[in-house]
Scaffold this motif. Structure first.
Motif, mmCIF file in Angstrom:
data_model
loop_
_atom_site.group_PDB
_atom_site.id
_atom_site.type_symbol
_atom_site.label_atom_id
_atom_site.label_comp_id
_atom_site.label_asym_id
_atom_site.label_seq_id
_atom_site.Cartn_x
_atom_site.Cartn_y
_atom_site.Cartn_z
ATOM 1 N N PRO A 14 -2.605 2.784 -10.866
ATOM 2 C CA PRO A 14 -3.748 1.929 -11.233
ATOM 3 C C PRO A 14 -3.347 0.479 -11.530
ATOM 4 N N ARG A 15 -2.085 0.248 -11.822
ATOM 5 C CA ARG A 15 -1.625 -1.127 -12.074
ATOM 6 C C ARG A 15 -0.778 -1.642 -10.907
ATOM 7 N N ASP A 16 0.417 -1.126 -10.748
ATOM 8 C CA ASP A 16 1.305 -1.618 -9.685
ATOM 9 C C ASP A 16 0.670 -1.358 -8.324
ATOM 10 N N GLY A 17 0.004 -0.209 -8.211
ATOM 11 C CA GLY A 17 -0.625 0.152 -6.949
ATOM 12 C C GLY A 17 -1.756 -0.778 -6.574
ATOM 13 N N ALA A 206 13.363 5.112 -13.791
ATOM 14 C CA ALA A 206 13.553 4.565 -12.441
ATOM 15 C C ALA A 206 12.201 4.155 -11.874
ATOM 16 N N HIS A 207 12.142 2.939 -11.352
ATOM 17 C CA HIS A 207 10.885 2.400 -10.805
ATOM 18 C C HIS A 207 11.217 1.879 -9.402
ATOM 19 N N PHE A 208 11.156 2.783 -8.442
ATOM 20 C CA PHE A 208 11.638 2.436 -7.118
ATOM 21 C C PHE A 208 10.491 2.241 -6.123
ATOM 22 N N HIS A 209 10.471 1.076 -5.503
ATOM 23 C CA HIS A 209 9.538 0.839 -4.395
ATOM 24 C C HIS A 209 10.176 1.390 -3.125
ATOM 25 N N ASP A 210 9.308 1.680 -2.147
ATOM 26 C CA ASP A 210 9.780 2.464 -0.994
ATOM 27 C C ASP A 210 9.811 1.667 0.307
ATOM 28 N N GLY A 248 4.645 -0.239 -1.442
ATOM 29 C CA GLY A 248 4.306 0.409 -2.705
ATOM 30 C C GLY A 248 5.460 1.128 -3.374
ATOM 31 N N ASN A 249 5.151 1.660 -4.537
ATOM 32 C CA ASN A 249 6.102 2.510 -5.252
ATOM 33 C C ASN A 249 6.282 3.798 -4.459
ATOM 34 N N VAL A 250 7.328 4.512 -4.776
ATOM 35 C CA VAL A 250 7.472 5.861 -4.226
ATOM 36 C C VAL A 250 6.198 6.624 -4.602
HETATM 37 MG MG MG Z 1 6.687 -2.399 -9.358
#
Ligand code: MG
Ligand code: HMG
Length: 299
Positions: A14-17, A206-210, A248-250
């Motif tokens: 809802p935020r990063d997405g 862990a905050h991994f983008h893909d 986006g994030n994983v």
């Molecule tokens: Mg991020």
């Protein structure tokens, strides 16, 4: 080290997405997304962002989103707060937790929050003090931990130093962001080893983008080191407005599927989560970024 037997998923969709979506998303859709995630068993949801609406217009209705969320017992509703002004908005909205954010790269920090790393940390001091006075936990993000779109490679020691500062300032948890998703497993492991010498692994996420399709592999690498908090976005939504081309994030569904296969508990209902991913993808008129979500929709 052995894999953890339990992982906490921090749903940042809802935020990063949504922060990076070009089309206008209604407040009602944002509220429903948070509700569906809660119903799927997600217990930690980053629901809003109290940043400048000039910088990130998509998050301008954060106050209304927070007001519209029907709170579920046991669920933490969190928001980003870059400074005291943001914190005041978040507090008035009744958030359970806030997050401050900086980076391991000077260049990225300038582009993202218009100041140096040192300045960002000094802006966080009053936020953390006010949060403590109000009984609100503060999470700290460090971006660009495996590479920067402007500065290139980032030394693990630099990630460790910034993480340590956030911990010493009072953040309860430090989330390590591969903002542009260029990391690979060995690099992720080496970075984590450096950070874990400064911050206990139990306080790291862990905050991994893909972007390069490595996020799940990188996650497996850090799970093996004992890390047990994972940030993810349902349907793999998102990207950072200040990291061009970063995807986006994983995807949360992919993470849960992986964890289930490893026998790691999360408390999340994968079926409901996948339905949520398909629902939000339809709302946004985009294809689902979760392979698991796509596969489950066909089965
Ligand atoms: Mg991020
Ligand atoms: P600035 O322009 O340097 O701020 O922005 P300022 O203090 O000079 O204020 C300028 C104007 O902004 C003023 O309004 C302030 O009131 C207003 P004016 O007088 O011009 O009308 N303002 C605010 N308004 C609402 N909420 C606030 C706020 N603060 C000031 N909190 C600032 C500095 C940090 C505010 C700005 O750069 C900003 O909002 N940046 C947002 C960046 C952002 O949201 N990036 C995406 C999130 S981070 C991310 O995605 C990475 C992460 O996922 C981890 C990873 O993947 O690595 C977390």
């Amino acid at each position: 080290m052995a894999l953890p037997d339990k992982v906490r998923l921090v749903e940042v969709g809802p935020r990063d997405g949504l922060q990076n979506e070009a089309s206008q998303i209604s407040t009602a859709v944002k509220i429903e997304l948070v509700a569906r995630l809660g119903a799927a068993g997600v217990r930690h949801i980053e629901a809003a962002s109290f940043v400048s609406p000039k910088w990130v217009p998509q998050m301008a209705d954060s106050r209304e989103v927070m007001a519209g969320i029907e709170r579920r017992n046991g669920v933490i509703y969190a928001a980003l707060t870059p400074n005291l002004k943001g914190f005041e908005g978040a507090l008035a909205s009744g958030v359970d937790e806030v997050a401050v954010f900086t980076a391991a790269s000077e260049a990225f920090t300038q582009k993202n929050i218009n100041c140096s790393i040192a300045e960002s940390l000094s802006r966080f001091t009053p936020v953390i003090e006010a949060a403590r006075a109000n009984g609100i936990r503060v999470r700290g993000y460090v971006s660009t931990v495996l590479g920067c779109p402007y500065a290139g490679d980032i030394a693990p020691a630099q990630v460790a130093a910034v993480s340590r500062e956030l911990l010493d300032m009072g953040c309860f948890e430090i989330s390590l962001g591969d903002t542009i998703g260029t990391g690979t497993p060995l690099k992720a492991k080496r970075m984590l080893e450096a950070v874990a010498r400064e911050v206990p692994i139990g306080q790291l996420a862990a905050h991994f983008h893909d972007t390069y399709g490595q996020a799940l592999a990188n996650l497996y690498a850090v799970l093996e080191e004992g890390l047990a908090v994972v940030d993810a976005s349902v349907a793999g939504l998102g990207g950072c407005p200040y990291a061009k081309g970063a995807s986006g994030n994983v995807a949360s569904e992919d993470v849960i599927y992986l964890l289930q296969g490893l026998g790691i508990r999360t408390g999340i209902d994968l079926e409901l989560l996948a339905q949520t991913g398909n629902w939000i993808s339809a709302q946004l008129g985009r294809s689902n970024g979760s392979k698991v979500g796509q596969a489950m929709a066909c089965s």
